[in-house]
Enzyme design. Structure first.
Site, short mmCIF file in Angstrom:
data_model
loop_
_atom_site.label_atom_id
_atom_site.label_comp_id
_atom_site.label_asym_id
_atom_site.label_seq_id
_atom_site.Cartn_x
_atom_site.Cartn_y
_atom_site.Cartn_z
N LYS A 127 45.72 27.66 48.15
CA LYS A 127 44.43 26.82 48.02
C LYS A 127 43.14 27.30 48.85
O LYS A 127 42.16 27.22 48.35
CB LYS A 127 44.98 25.44 48.77
CG LYS A 127 44.07 24.16 48.38
CD LYS A 127 43.75 23.28 49.46
CE LYS A 127 42.56 23.62 50.44
NZ LYS A 127 42.63 22.57 51.58
N ASP A 145 43.82 19.97 46.56
CA ASP A 145 44.49 19.75 47.77
C ASP A 145 45.32 18.36 47.50
O ASP A 145 45.35 18.03 46.48
CB ASP A 145 43.20 19.31 48.93
CG ASP A 145 42.39 18.23 48.66
OD1 ASP A 145 42.61 17.63 47.36
OD2 ASP A 145 41.30 18.06 49.33
#
Ligand code: SF4
Length: 210
Positions: A127, A145
């Protein structure tokens, strides 16, 4: 949830994208930074911490060290002391020190622009690498997320089985040239409209019809 056809999903995705474009025509990057390196550090700091808190701490940190070489010179203990308000400071300080050292020693002081090289750094997961690839290097990416993961499942755009699956599903549904903007729009939407507590889905601009 009833199974939905590909056409249903792509129509729904188009409608969601239009709503998000109307609500958020501009999407400033929430984490303040000056370049790819300071963005990378800010993203590492943002794990389990609000962007507001990170934006309070990074000016203090970057006043002392805004380059990988200066960060290495600052040392783990001093980094940890400065970033303590962001939480998880023992782990984050080691990550920031380690990635800075790697950038100096292996990348000529420049933040690399490939997922493989970014994800090889301490403290940098997929991420974080996606945010840097997207927001610093302009490469199409879809950082997922927990908020995007939850909303994609809620909106029926993904099975929600895993963050990896959500990323694959969203990339398949939305055109590549919309990914970088869309991930920020969904984050902004989630923050503004999706409270943690129980609430009335009938008044929501998206969940009221999905
Ligand atoms: S109903 Fe609206 S506010 Fe609630 S989770 Fe769904 S999108 Fe978010």
């Amino acid at each position: 949830m009833n199974p939905v056809s590909t056409t249903d999903v792509s129509e729904k995705a188009d409608k969601i994208r239009k709503i998000l474009d109307d609500l958020y025509p501009e999407v400033p990057i929430p984490l303040q930074h000056q370049d790819a390196y300071t963005l990378l550090v800010a993203v590492v700091l943002s794990a389990q911490c609000t962007d507001e808190r990170v934006n309070q701490i990074t000016p203090i940190l970057f006043a002392k060290a805004a380059t990988p070489a200066d960060m290495v010179a600052l040392g783990v203990e001093e980094i940890q002391r400065i970033i303590r308000p962001c939480g998880l400071s023992p782990m984050k300080s080691k990550g920031i020190y380690g990635l800075s050292k790697m950038i100096v020693e292996q990348h000529n002081g420049q933040v690399p622009a490939t997922f493989k090289e970014l994800e090889a750094m301490p403290g940098v997961g997929h991420k974080t690498a996606s945010v840097v690839m997207s927001q610093a290097h302009g490469f199409p990416a879809f950082p997922v997320d927990t908020h995007i993961h939850r909303l994609a499942a809620r909106w029926g755009l993904s099975s929600g089985k895993s963050v990896e699956q959500t990323e694959r599903d969203l990339k398949a549904i939305f055109p590549e040239d919309t990914w970088n903007k869309l991930h920020l729009q969904i984050i902004y939407f989630g923050r503004q409209y999706c409270p943690a507590r129980v609430h009335d889905v009938k008044i929501c601009p998206i969940c009221s019809w999905v």
